[in-house]
Design an enzyme around this catalytic site. Structure first.
Site: not given
Ligand code: XIL
Length: 348
Positions: A159, A262
Protein backbone atom coordinates in the site's frame (compact mmCIF):
# COMPACT_ATOMS: atom_id res chain seq x y z
CA UNK A 1 0.98 -69.99 -46.88
CA UNK A 2 -1.08 -67.10 -48.18
CA UNK A 3 -3.96 -68.44 -46.04
CA UNK A 4 -1.79 -68.20 -42.85
CA UNK A 5 -0.64 -64.68 -43.63
CA UNK A 6 -4.27 -63.71 -44.23
CA UNK A 7 -5.37 -65.32 -40.95
CA UNK A 8 -2.56 -63.64 -39.00
CA UNK A 9 -3.60 -60.27 -40.40
CA UNK A 10 -7.21 -60.87 -39.39
CA UNK A 11 -6.15 -61.97 -35.90
CA UNK A 12 -3.82 -58.97 -35.55
CA UNK A 13 -6.59 -56.57 -36.59
CA UNK A 14 -8.94 -58.33 -34.19
CA UNK A 15 -6.61 -57.90 -31.23
CA UNK A 16 -5.72 -54.31 -32.10
CA UNK A 17 -9.40 -53.38 -32.24
CA UNK A 18 -10.00 -55.01 -28.89
CA UNK A 19 -7.30 -52.75 -27.40
CA UNK A 20 -9.25 -49.73 -28.60
CA UNK A 21 -12.55 -50.69 -27.05
CA UNK A 22 -13.82 -48.09 -24.57
CA UNK A 23 -12.83 -48.67 -20.93
CA UNK A 24 -16.00 -50.02 -19.23
CA UNK A 25 -15.32 -47.97 -16.04
CA UNK A 26 -15.82 -44.36 -17.06
CA UNK A 27 -13.35 -41.92 -15.47
CA UNK A 28 -14.45 -38.42 -14.44
CA UNK A 29 -13.23 -35.70 -16.80
CA UNK A 30 -9.80 -34.49 -15.73
CA UNK A 31 -11.08 -31.09 -14.69
CA UNK A 32 -13.88 -32.39 -12.50
CA UNK A 33 -12.51 -31.22 -9.16
CA UNK A 34 -14.43 -31.45 -5.92
CA UNK A 35 -12.16 -29.45 -3.61
CA UNK A 36 -10.30 -26.18 -3.98
CA UNK A 37 -7.16 -28.06 -3.00
CA UNK A 38 -7.29 -29.59 -6.49
CA UNK A 39 -7.46 -26.19 -8.21
CA UNK A 40 -4.91 -25.58 -10.98
CA UNK A 41 -3.20 -22.90 -8.89
CA UNK A 42 -2.67 -22.53 -5.12
CA UNK A 43 -5.64 -21.46 -3.03
CA UNK A 44 -4.68 -19.86 0.25
CA UNK A 45 -5.99 -18.23 3.39
CA UNK A 46 -4.81 -15.52 5.72
CA UNK A 47 -4.34 -17.26 9.04
CA UNK A 48 -5.20 -16.02 12.50
CA UNK A 49 -2.58 -17.67 14.71
CA UNK A 50 -4.67 -17.48 17.91
CA UNK A 51 -7.48 -19.36 16.20
CA UNK A 52 -4.99 -21.83 14.73
CA UNK A 53 -3.77 -22.61 18.24
CA UNK A 54 -7.17 -22.74 19.94
CA UNK A 55 -9.82 -23.78 17.45
CA UNK A 56 -9.38 -27.31 16.12
CA UNK A 57 -12.18 -27.05 13.60
CA UNK A 58 -10.54 -23.98 12.11
CA UNK A 59 -7.19 -25.73 12.01
CA UNK A 60 -8.71 -28.76 10.28
CA UNK A 61 -10.53 -26.58 7.76
CA UNK A 62 -7.22 -25.04 6.71
CA UNK A 63 -5.63 -28.48 6.38
CA UNK A 64 -8.56 -29.69 4.28
CA UNK A 65 -8.96 -26.68 2.04
CA UNK A 66 -5.82 -24.66 1.36
CA UNK A 67 -2.40 -25.14 -0.17
CA UNK A 68 -0.99 -21.74 0.76
CA UNK A 69 -1.08 -19.57 3.89
CA UNK A 70 -0.41 -15.93 4.65
CA UNK A 71 -0.06 -14.80 8.26
CA UNK A 72 -2.90 -12.31 8.78
CA UNK A 73 -0.86 -10.31 11.31
CA UNK A 74 1.94 -12.47 12.73
CA UNK A 75 4.66 -11.26 10.33
CA UNK A 76 3.84 -7.57 10.54
CA UNK A 77 6.57 -5.38 11.97
CA UNK A 78 4.74 -4.55 15.19
CA UNK A 79 4.14 -8.26 15.77
CA UNK A 80 7.74 -9.31 15.12
CA UNK A 81 9.78 -6.47 16.53
CA UNK A 82 9.45 -4.63 19.82
CA UNK A 83 12.72 -2.69 19.52
CA UNK A 84 15.68 -2.29 17.19
CA UNK A 85 17.11 -5.76 16.72
CA UNK A 86 14.58 -7.22 19.21
CA UNK A 87 12.35 -9.93 17.79
CA UNK A 88 9.56 -12.27 18.87
CA UNK A 89 9.25 -15.07 16.36
CA UNK A 90 6.99 -17.46 18.26
CA UNK A 91 3.63 -16.94 16.54
CA UNK A 92 5.10 -16.59 13.08
CA UNK A 93 7.25 -19.70 13.59
CA UNK A 94 4.22 -21.60 14.88
CA UNK A 95 2.35 -20.80 11.67
CA UNK A 96 5.32 -21.62 9.45
CA UNK A 97 5.77 -24.99 11.15
CA UNK A 98 2.07 -25.77 10.81
CA UNK A 99 2.21 -24.89 7.12
CA UNK A 100 5.32 -26.89 6.35
CA UNK A 101 4.04 -29.94 8.25
CA UNK A 102 0.97 -29.82 6.04
CA UNK A 103 2.79 -29.16 2.75
CA UNK A 104 1.49 -25.64 2.41
CA UNK A 105 3.27 -22.72 0.81
CA UNK A 106 3.98 -19.78 3.12
CA UNK A 107 3.48 -16.28 1.76
CA UNK A 108 5.23 -13.64 3.87
CA UNK A 109 3.16 -10.55 4.66
CA UNK A 110 4.41 -7.83 4.90
CA UNK A 111 7.85 -6.28 5.31
CA UNK A 112 7.12 -2.57 4.85
CA UNK A 113 3.59 -1.28 5.45
CA UNK A 114 2.85 2.23 6.72
CA UNK A 115 0.12 0.78 8.95
CA UNK A 116 2.08 -1.90 10.78
CA UNK A 117 5.33 -0.28 11.86
CA UNK A 118 6.65 -1.18 15.26
CA UNK A 119 5.73 1.28 18.01
CA UNK A 120 9.42 1.83 18.69
CA UNK A 121 10.25 2.96 15.19
CA UNK A 122 7.23 5.27 14.94
CA UNK A 123 7.88 6.86 18.30
CA UNK A 124 11.48 6.53 19.38
CA UNK A 125 13.61 6.40 16.26
CA UNK A 126 14.98 9.46 14.51
CA UNK A 127 17.90 9.89 12.19
CA UNK A 128 19.28 11.04 8.86
CA UNK A 129 18.11 9.51 5.57
CA UNK A 130 21.11 7.15 5.70
CA UNK A 131 20.20 6.05 9.20
CA UNK A 132 16.61 5.37 8.13
CA UNK A 133 17.90 3.33 5.21
CA UNK A 134 20.18 1.41 7.58
CA UNK A 135 17.38 0.62 10.03
CA UNK A 136 15.08 -0.50 7.21
CA UNK A 137 17.79 -2.73 5.78
CA UNK A 138 18.49 -4.26 9.16
CA UNK A 139 14.82 -5.01 9.78
CA UNK A 140 14.12 -6.47 6.33
CA UNK A 141 17.25 -8.60 6.31
CA UNK A 142 16.81 -9.92 9.86
CA UNK A 143 13.26 -11.01 9.05
CA UNK A 144 13.89 -12.43 5.58
CA UNK A 145 16.96 -14.28 6.85
CA UNK A 146 15.01 -15.77 9.76
CA UNK A 147 12.42 -17.28 7.41
CA UNK A 148 14.78 -18.06 4.54
CA UNK A 149 13.94 -21.29 2.68
CA UNK A 150 10.64 -21.56 4.58
CA UNK A 151 8.82 -18.53 3.24
CA UNK A 152 8.44 -18.73 -0.54
CA UNK A 153 7.56 -15.13 -1.24
CA UNK A 154 7.19 -11.73 0.42
CA UNK A 155 4.90 -8.77 0.12
CA UNK A 156 7.90 -6.48 0.33
CA UNK A 157 6.01 -3.20 0.21
CA UNK A 158 2.30 -2.90 0.94
CA UNK A 159 0.00 0.00 0.00
CA UNK A 160 2.54 2.64 -1.05
CA UNK A 161 -0.03 4.65 -3.03
CA UNK A 162 -3.17 6.59 -2.28
CA UNK A 163 -6.23 5.93 -4.42
CA UNK A 164 -5.43 8.97 -6.58
CA UNK A 165 -2.03 7.48 -7.43
CA UNK A 166 0.09 9.80 -5.28
CA UNK A 167 2.62 8.36 -2.85
CA UNK A 168 1.19 7.66 0.57
CA UNK A 169 3.00 9.37 3.43
CA UNK A 170 4.72 7.04 5.92
CA UNK A 171 7.80 7.09 8.08
CA UNK A 172 9.61 5.39 5.18
CA UNK A 173 8.44 7.75 2.47
CA UNK A 174 8.86 10.82 4.65
CA UNK A 175 12.40 9.98 5.74
CA UNK A 176 13.82 8.20 2.69
CA UNK A 177 11.67 9.38 -0.23
CA UNK A 178 10.18 7.16 -2.94
CA UNK A 179 13.53 5.38 -3.18
CA UNK A 180 12.50 3.40 -0.10
CA UNK A 181 10.53 1.04 -2.35
CA UNK A 182 13.45 0.20 -4.59
CA UNK A 183 15.72 -0.25 -1.57
CA UNK A 184 13.26 -2.51 0.21
CA UNK A 185 13.19 -4.88 -2.78
CA UNK A 186 16.97 -4.87 -3.10
CA UNK A 187 17.46 -5.57 0.61
CA UNK A 188 14.96 -8.44 0.61
CA UNK A 189 16.61 -9.96 -2.45
CA UNK A 190 20.06 -9.72 -0.89
CA UNK A 191 18.82 -11.65 2.14
CA UNK A 192 17.05 -14.36 0.13
CA UNK A 193 17.76 -14.42 -3.59
CA UNK A 194 15.26 -17.27 -4.06
CA UNK A 195 12.27 -15.46 -2.57
CA UNK A 196 9.59 -14.21 -4.95
CA UNK A 197 9.12 -10.52 -4.24
CA UNK A 198 5.74 -8.79 -4.53
CA UNK A 199 4.37 -5.28 -4.44
CA UNK A 200 0.92 -5.55 -2.82
CA UNK A 201 -1.93 -3.03 -2.83
CA UNK A 202 -5.71 -2.69 -2.74
CA UNK A 203 -8.17 -0.95 -4.98
CA UNK A 204 -6.82 -1.84 -8.42
CA UNK A 205 -10.35 -3.08 -9.20
CA UNK A 206 -11.80 0.41 -8.73
CA UNK A 207 -8.96 2.93 -9.08
CA UNK A 208 -7.46 3.36 -12.52
CA UNK A 209 -5.11 5.99 -11.05
CA UNK A 210 -3.70 3.40 -8.67
CA UNK A 211 -3.14 0.90 -11.48
CA UNK A 212 -1.29 3.55 -13.45
CA UNK A 213 0.83 4.58 -10.47
CA UNK A 214 1.78 0.94 -9.81
CA UNK A 215 2.61 0.30 -13.45
CA UNK A 216 4.77 3.41 -13.69
CA UNK A 217 6.60 2.36 -10.53
CA UNK A 218 7.07 -1.21 -11.79
CA UNK A 219 8.43 -0.01 -15.14
CA UNK A 220 10.89 2.28 -13.37
CA UNK A 221 12.00 -0.49 -11.02
CA UNK A 222 12.43 -3.03 -13.81
CA UNK A 223 14.41 -0.52 -15.89
CA UNK A 224 16.82 -0.27 -12.94
CA UNK A 225 17.00 -4.07 -12.54
CA UNK A 226 15.28 -3.98 -9.17
CA UNK A 227 14.25 -7.54 -8.18
CA UNK A 228 10.45 -7.20 -8.23
CA UNK A 229 8.66 -10.31 -9.44
CA UNK A 230 4.98 -10.04 -8.69
CA UNK A 231 1.95 -7.87 -8.07
CA UNK A 232 -0.51 -8.60 -5.28
CA UNK A 233 -4.07 -7.40 -5.71
CA UNK A 234 -5.79 -7.50 -2.34
CA UNK A 235 -9.33 -7.41 -3.76
CA UNK A 236 -11.35 -6.64 -0.67
CA UNK A 237 -14.51 -6.36 -2.69
CA UNK A 238 -18.26 -6.32 -2.33
CA UNK A 239 -21.24 -7.77 -4.17
CA UNK A 240 -21.33 -4.76 -6.53
CA UNK A 241 -17.74 -5.15 -7.75
CA UNK A 242 -17.58 -5.16 -11.53
CA UNK A 243 -16.45 -8.17 -13.55
CA UNK A 244 -14.89 -5.95 -16.22
CA UNK A 245 -12.87 -4.02 -13.67
CA UNK A 246 -11.74 -7.18 -11.88
CA UNK A 247 -10.46 -8.54 -15.19
CA UNK A 248 -8.81 -5.29 -16.06
CA UNK A 249 -7.07 -5.12 -12.69
CA UNK A 250 -5.76 -8.70 -12.88
CA UNK A 251 -4.51 -8.15 -16.42
CA UNK A 252 -2.83 -4.89 -15.45
CA UNK A 253 -0.09 -6.85 -13.71
CA UNK A 254 1.14 -7.58 -17.25
CA UNK A 255 4.30 -9.66 -17.28
CA UNK A 256 4.74 -10.05 -13.55
CA UNK A 257 3.45 -12.89 -11.38
CA UNK A 258 -0.08 -12.20 -10.15
CA UNK A 259 -1.53 -12.92 -6.72
CA UNK A 260 -5.08 -12.15 -5.68
CA UNK A 261 -3.76 -11.77 -2.20
CA UNK A 262 -6.59 -10.87 0.21
CA UNK A 263 -9.86 -11.83 -1.43
CA UNK A 264 -13.09 -11.28 0.45
CA UNK A 265 -16.49 -10.06 -0.70
CA UNK A 266 -18.70 -7.97 1.56
CA UNK A 267 -22.47 -8.39 1.35
CA UNK A 268 -23.36 -5.69 3.88
CA UNK A 269 -22.32 -2.81 1.64
CA UNK A 270 -24.08 -0.14 3.74
CA UNK A 271 -22.64 -1.40 7.06
CA UNK A 272 -26.18 -1.89 8.28
CA UNK A 273 -26.02 -3.03 11.94
CA UNK A 274 -29.21 -5.10 11.50
CA UNK A 275 -28.22 -6.81 8.25
CA UNK A 276 -28.81 -10.53 7.75
CA UNK A 277 -27.45 -12.97 5.19
CA UNK A 278 -29.77 -14.65 2.69
CA UNK A 279 -29.75 -16.76 -0.50
CA UNK A 280 -29.96 -13.79 -2.82
CA UNK A 281 -26.90 -12.15 -1.26
CA UNK A 282 -25.09 -15.50 -1.29
CA UNK A 283 -25.68 -15.76 -5.06
CA UNK A 284 -24.44 -12.22 -5.70
CA UNK A 285 -21.38 -12.96 -3.61
CA UNK A 286 -20.80 -16.19 -5.49
CA UNK A 287 -20.72 -14.24 -8.76
CA UNK A 288 -17.92 -11.98 -7.53
CA UNK A 289 -15.88 -14.95 -6.28
CA UNK A 290 -16.37 -16.48 -9.74
CA UNK A 291 -15.17 -13.32 -11.49
CA UNK A 292 -11.95 -13.29 -9.47
CA UNK A 293 -11.38 -17.02 -10.07
CA UNK A 294 -11.99 -16.71 -13.80
CA UNK A 295 -9.65 -13.73 -14.04
CA UNK A 296 -6.86 -15.70 -12.32
CA UNK A 297 -7.55 -18.78 -14.45
CA UNK A 298 -7.06 -16.66 -17.58
CA UNK A 299 -3.60 -15.54 -16.47
CA UNK A 300 -0.73 -17.27 -18.22
CA UNK A 301 0.10 -20.43 -16.24
CA UNK A 302 3.67 -19.32 -15.41
CA UNK A 303 2.41 -16.12 -13.84
CA UNK A 304 -0.45 -17.52 -11.73
CA UNK A 305 0.60 -17.35 -8.08
CA UNK A 306 -2.93 -18.07 -6.90
CA UNK A 307 -5.80 -16.73 -4.86
CA UNK A 308 -5.61 -16.11 -1.11
CA UNK A 309 -8.76 -15.40 0.90
CA UNK A 310 -8.40 -12.89 3.71
CA UNK A 311 -9.47 -15.48 6.24
CA UNK A 312 -11.41 -18.61 5.41
CA UNK A 313 -14.52 -18.69 7.62
CA UNK A 314 -16.95 -15.92 8.56
CA UNK A 315 -16.21 -16.87 12.16
CA UNK A 316 -12.94 -14.97 11.93
CA UNK A 317 -12.85 -11.98 9.63
CA UNK A 318 -11.26 -8.57 9.95
CA UNK A 319 -14.39 -6.92 8.56
CA UNK A 320 -16.13 -6.63 11.86
CA UNK A 321 -17.44 -3.06 12.08
CA UNK A 322 -20.91 -4.35 11.07
CA UNK A 323 -22.22 -7.89 10.59
CA UNK A 324 -20.90 -9.36 7.36
CA UNK A 325 -20.36 -12.70 5.67
CA UNK A 326 -17.37 -12.09 3.44
CA UNK A 327 -15.65 -15.49 3.17
CA UNK A 328 -16.29 -18.79 1.33
CA UNK A 329 -17.09 -20.72 4.54
CA UNK A 330 -19.77 -19.66 7.01
CA UNK A 331 -19.24 -19.27 10.75
CA UNK A 332 -20.10 -22.96 11.23
CA UNK A 333 -17.42 -23.98 8.73
CA UNK A 334 -19.90 -24.94 5.99
CA UNK A 335 -19.20 -24.22 2.34
CA UNK A 336 -21.11 -21.26 0.97
CA UNK A 337 -22.26 -20.81 -2.65
CA UNK A 338 -19.07 -18.76 -3.20
CA UNK A 339 -17.05 -21.95 -2.75
CA UNK A 340 -19.20 -23.91 -5.21
CA UNK A 341 -18.94 -21.02 -7.65
CA UNK A 342 -15.18 -21.33 -7.68
CA UNK A 343 -15.41 -25.08 -8.31
CA UNK A 344 -17.84 -24.36 -11.19
CA UNK A 345 -15.23 -22.10 -12.79
CA UNK A 346 -12.59 -24.84 -12.62
CA UNK A 347 -15.00 -27.52 -13.87
CA UNK A 348 -16.59 -25.61 -16.76
C1 XIL B 1 -5.67 -6.51 8.62
C2 XIL B 1 -5.96 -7.67 9.55
O1 XIL B 1 -6.87 -8.52 8.94
C3 XIL B 1 -6.51 -7.15 10.86
O2 XIL B 1 -6.65 -8.20 11.80
C4 XIL B 1 -5.59 -6.06 11.43
O3 XIL B 1 -6.19 -5.50 12.58
C5 XIL B 1 -5.32 -4.98 10.41
O4 XIL B 1 -4.81 -5.57 9.22
N1 XIL B 1 -4.67 -4.91 3.92
C6 XIL B 1 -3.62 -5.69 4.32
C7 XIL B 1 -3.78 -6.57 5.49
O5 XIL B 1 -2.59 -5.74 3.64
O6 XIL B 1 -2.58 -6.73 6.21
C8 XIL B 1 -4.85 -6.05 6.43
O7 XIL B 1 -5.04 -7.00 7.47
C9 XIL B 1 -6.13 -5.80 5.67
C10 XIL B 1 -5.92 -4.77 4.61
Amino acid sequence: MKKYIFLSIILFIGFSCKGNEPDPTPKPPENNITSLKQAPFPIGAAVNVDALKNDNEYRQLLIDEVTSVTPENAMKMYALSSGRGVYTWDDADYLVNFALENNMRVHGHTLIWYHSNGWWIENTFSGTKEEWIAVMREYIQDVVTHFKSKVTAWDVVNEAFNDDGTYRPSIWYDNIGEEYIELAFRFAHEADPDAVLFYNDYGQEYSFNKIQAINTMVDTLLAKNVPIHGIGLQMHMNINSSETKINYAVNSARNLIVHISELDVSVNTENNPDATFNDELAQLQKNVYKYATEAMLNVNEDLRYGITFWGITDKYSWRSSAPDWVLPFDADFNKKPAYDGMLEVFNQ
